[in-house]
Every structure is written in C-alpha cells, then in structure tokens.
Design a protein around this motif. Structure first.
Motif, PDB file in Angstrom:
ATOM      1  N   SER A   1      31.177 -49.527  22.104  1.00 15.73           N
ATOM      2  CA  SER A   1      31.589 -48.767  23.288  1.00 15.73           C
ATOM      3  C   SER A   1      30.745 -47.517  23.463  1.00 15.73           C
ATOM      4  O   SER A   1      30.345 -47.167  24.588  1.00 15.73           O
ATOM      5  N   VAL A   2      30.448 -46.841  22.347  1.00 18.88           N
ATOM      6  CA  VAL A   2      29.608 -45.650  22.414  1.00 18.88           C
ATOM      7  C   VAL A   2      28.209 -46.026  22.872  1.00 18.88           C
ATOM      8  O   VAL A   2      27.575 -45.313  23.665  1.00 18.88           O
ATOM      9  N   ALA A   3      27.712 -47.169  22.384  1.00 17.18           N
ATOM     10  CA  ALA A   3      26.382 -47.632  22.793  1.00 17.18           C
ATOM     11  C   ALA A   3      26.341 -47.905  24.298  1.00 17.18           C
ATOM     12  O   ALA A   3      25.366 -47.555  24.976  1.00 17.18           O
ATOM     13  N   ARG A   4      27.380 -48.532  24.823  1.00 21.35           N
ATOM     14  CA  ARG A   4      27.404 -48.841  26.255  1.00 21.35           C
ATOM     15  C   ARG A   4      27.334 -47.580  27.111  1.00 21.35           C
ATOM     16  O   ARG A   4      26.678 -47.549  28.157  1.00 21.35           O
ATOM     17  N   SER A   5      28.020 -46.527  26.663  1.00 20.33           N
ATOM     18  CA  SER A   5      28.089 -45.315  27.482  1.00 20.33           C
ATOM     19  C   SER A   5      26.984 -44.311  27.174  1.00 20.33           C
ATOM     20  O   SER A   5      26.597 -43.525  28.044  1.00 20.33           O
ATOM     21  N   GLY A   6      26.439 -44.349  25.947  1.00 12.99           N
ATOM     22  CA  GLY A   6      25.517 -43.291  25.557  1.00 12.99           C
ATOM     23  C   GLY A   6      24.098 -43.696  25.236  1.00 12.99           C
ATOM     24  O   GLY A   6      23.194 -42.853  25.237  1.00 12.99           O
ATOM     25  N   SER A   7      23.856 -44.980  24.951  1.00 11.31           N
ATOM     26  CA  SER A   7      22.513 -45.400  24.557  1.00 11.31           C
ATOM     27  C   SER A   7      21.583 -45.458  25.760  1.00 11.31           C
ATOM     28  O   SER A   7      21.992 -45.804  26.871  1.00 11.31           O
ATOM     29  N   GLU A   8      20.310 -45.139  25.529  1.00 11.94           N
ATOM     30  CA  GLU A   8      19.301 -45.201  26.590  1.00 11.94           C
ATOM     31  C   GLU A   8      18.389 -46.422  26.443  1.00 11.94           C
ATOM     32  O   GLU A   8      17.340 -46.501  27.075  1.00 11.94           O
ATOM     33  N   ASP A   9      18.810 -47.372  25.593  1.00 16.73           N
ATOM     34  CA  ASP A   9      18.031 -48.597  25.396  1.00 16.73           C
ATOM     35  C   ASP A   9      18.533 -49.680  26.338  1.00 16.73           C
ATOM     36  O   ASP A   9      19.668 -49.637  26.827  1.00 16.73           O
ATOM     37  N   ALA A  10      17.680 -50.684  26.595  1.00 10.49           N
ATOM     38  CA  ALA A  10      18.071 -51.796  27.468  1.00 10.49           C
ATOM     39  C   ALA A  10      19.243 -52.583  26.895  1.00 10.49           C
ATOM     40  O   ALA A  10      19.947 -53.283  27.634  1.00 10.49           O
ATOM     41  N   SER A  11      19.480 -52.479  25.592  1.00  9.06           N
ATOM     42  CA  SER A  11      20.574 -53.211  24.951  1.00  9.06           C
ATOM     43  C   SER A  11      21.932 -52.540  25.146  1.00  9.06           C
ATOM     44  O   SER A  11      22.940 -53.052  24.671  1.00  9.06           O
ATOM     45  N   ALA A  12      21.981 -51.401  25.845  1.00  8.57           N
ATOM     46  CA  ALA A  12      23.233 -50.657  26.003  1.00  8.57           C
ATOM     47  C   ALA A  12      24.321 -51.515  26.627  1.00  8.57           C
ATOM     48  O   ALA A  12      25.484 -51.480  26.206  1.00  8.57           O
ATOM     49  N   SER A  13      23.975 -52.315  27.640  1.00 12.13           N
ATOM     50  CA  SER A  13      24.981 -53.125  28.325  1.00 12.13           C
ATOM     51  C   SER A  13      25.607 -54.165  27.413  1.00 12.13           C
ATOM     52  O   SER A  13      26.710 -54.647  27.668  1.00 12.13           O
ATOM     53  N   ALA A  14      24.898 -54.526  26.326  1.00  4.82           N
ATOM     54  CA  ALA A  14      25.423 -55.477  25.340  1.00  4.82           C
ATOM     55  C   ALA A  14      26.014 -54.753  24.144  1.00  4.82           C
ATOM     56  O   ALA A  14      26.164 -55.345  23.070  1.00  4.82           O
TER      57      ALA A  14
END
Length: 317
Positions: free
Chosen positions: A211-224
C-alpha cells in the motif's frame, strides 16, 4: 470432455444424407465436404480457441483460420477412408460407451437429443458417426506409433543442454523508489533519503508495504504495489541486487542508493537453486525427444495421406 470439444465433434462427419446441403468446398477421393459442414465446423473450431467469427477483423486472418478448419476436415476424411481400407473395426460396446460419455457431457438425454437434431443427426446416424470418429482416431494412432528415442541421442542431448536444466537461486521482491536526478547536489540526495526514511518508518509501525508503494513509490511498479516478481542474480543494479539477496523472507532493507535513487526492498520469497540430477535430466530429455518424434510422425502421416489420395479444394473464400 469439454462441451466445445463435443460440439466440434458433432460437425466433423455429418452423415451423408446431411452433407449435400449447399455446394461442396472440397472432395476427398470423390467424397464431398459441403459448405454447410465447413460453416458448422468453423464456428466450433473458433469457439474451441476462445474466438468468435465477429471478433476477426482482418480478412487475411479470417481466410487463414477458415483454411485451417477445412484442412482439419480433409484430414479427418482421409483418416476415415484409410481406416475403411484397412478394415479397422470398432466394437459396439466401445461406440455405446463413447455415445454415453457424450450424452452426459452435454447435460443429459434431453439436451443431447436437441443438440443432435440441431446438427442434423438422429440417434442411429450419430452412433454410426461415432464409430467413424473412433475408427479415424485409431487409424491415426496406428499411423503415428513411434519407438523410444535412441539412448545415444538422449545422452548427447543431455550433455549439450544439462546446464539449462538447472534452476538458479531466485528471489521475489517488492520495492519503493524515491528518484534522485543525475548530478543532483548533496542536499537533494539527502532530501530524497529522508522522504524514503519516512515511508520506512510508517512500514515499521505497521503500514502495509504494498500500500505504501502504491501511494509513495516513484517507480513504474508502484501500481503493482512495488512487485518486481522473481529474478536471479545479474538482472538488477549491483547495489540493489546485493541488498535484496542479503535479506531474509519478510524483512525490509535499510535505504539503498543506486544510480536512479533511493530504494526500500521487501523480500517476499526465495527459491533456492535446484540442480537436476543426471537421472532426472535423462528422463526429461527422453520425454522431450519422444514428444518431438510423435509430432514429426503425425506431420509425416498426414502429409503421406494427402500425397497419396485425391484431394480437390473448391473453397477459395
């Protein structure tokens, strides 16, 4: 038996009384394959592949698929005629057992009777059709029998490909990226690290990594959720890879700096390297070579039948 497969079978050999509807699209030793028979089979041929006629936009693709369907009907007719020449006999018990399996696969006697009527059959003609179908299948089996692969060939193939049979260690990870521009000054680099550190703190306090990755990551994989799937060594940037492979399943790394920015890495799973034993490898090769021989035998058998019989193709659509 899949229902679509059953319905394909219902159109392969419609009895002679029902085959004369419409012009012929092909003749095999004088026996006609009617346009109606091809149209019925073509719809089911596409359905068995998960397609529909309306979904085919390209005329060339439509023609190619229709040609493949007609080829299949011609091959079936060739096999049946060859079975007849060689006196292949299918017992009444075997035929009745197959008919009963089809009846049950279709949902029982009432549905079965409706489907037969729709396809132009009555019970007696369908029983005869089934006998022909089983005879052709048996003929194909007899024409394509192959022996075991040569053991020298098996061992030579194994020696050539043994390294490919071993599986390297692989890991499955998620990550969160805060990007740092190329040539960024020290304050920009530190600001990115602090942003990542704040995300790390929230994860330590119980936030879900994905969930943190979806909202905070700037990589293309954030949506996954930051999921990068499985990978072996040598596929990622060295700093990222070293940190990821050092983790234990379920643990999260400290911030890791690479050429693209700062990362947090969660190791989800690890698959250890697996070496195939010689015995396992040889058995894998035997099975593979046997399948290859079977495929080649089938192609050769059909090619020989086509070459030694009279086939007239009329359908040019």
């Amino acid at each position: 038996m899949k229902l679509t497969t059953v319905m394909v079978l219902l159109t392969l050999w419609v009895p002679a009384a029902f085959c004369s509807n419409g012009p012929a699209v092909a003749r095999v030793n004088g026996e006609e394959i009617s346009q109606l028979r091809l149209e019925r089979y073509f719809a089911e041929y596409l359905e068995d592949q998960g397609r529909a006629v309306a979904s085919i936009r390209s005329p060339s693709a439509y023609k190619q698929l229709r040609t493949a369907a007609l080829d299949a009907l011609i091959d079936k007719e060739l096999l049946w005629q060859e079975a007849l020449k060689r006196g292949v006999v299918i017992s009444d018990a075997t035929v009745q057992d197959q008919v009963e399996q089809t009846r049950q696969a279709m949902g029982g006697p009432q549905v079965f009777a409706r489907r037969l009527e729709d396809a132009g059959f009555d019970e007696a003609s369908y029983i005869e059709y089934t006998r022909r179908d089983l005879a052709a299948q048996q003929m194909f089996t007899e024409l394509t029998r192959v022996g075991e692969p040569d053991e020298k060939e098996v061992r030579a193939f194994y020696q050539e490909h043994r390294a490919e049979m071993n599986r390297p260690e692989e890991i499955q990870v998620r990550h969160i990226l805060i990007k740092v521009p190329q040539g960024a000054d020290a304050s920009t680099v530190e600001a990115a690290r602090l942003r990542l550190q704040a995300l790390h703190t929230s994860i330590r306090e119980g936030a879900d990594f994905a969930s943190v990755a979806r909202s905070g990551s700037e990589d293309a994989s954030a949506s996954a959720g930051g999921d990068l799937g499985y990978f072996a060594r040598g596929r990622m940037m060295p700093e990222f890879e070293a940190a990821a492979f050092a983790l234990k399943p379920g643990s999260v790394s400290e911030p890791v700096r690479t050429a693209v920015g700062w990362h947090l890495i969660l190791l989800e799973n690890r698959m250890e390297a697996a070496d195939v034993t010689q015995e396992q490898g040889l058995e894998m090769v035997r099975a593979y070579l046997a399948r290859q021989k079977q495929v080649q035998a089938r192609l050769q058998a059909l090619a020989q039948l086509r070459a030694s019989n009279s086939i007239e193709r009329i359908d040019d659509q």
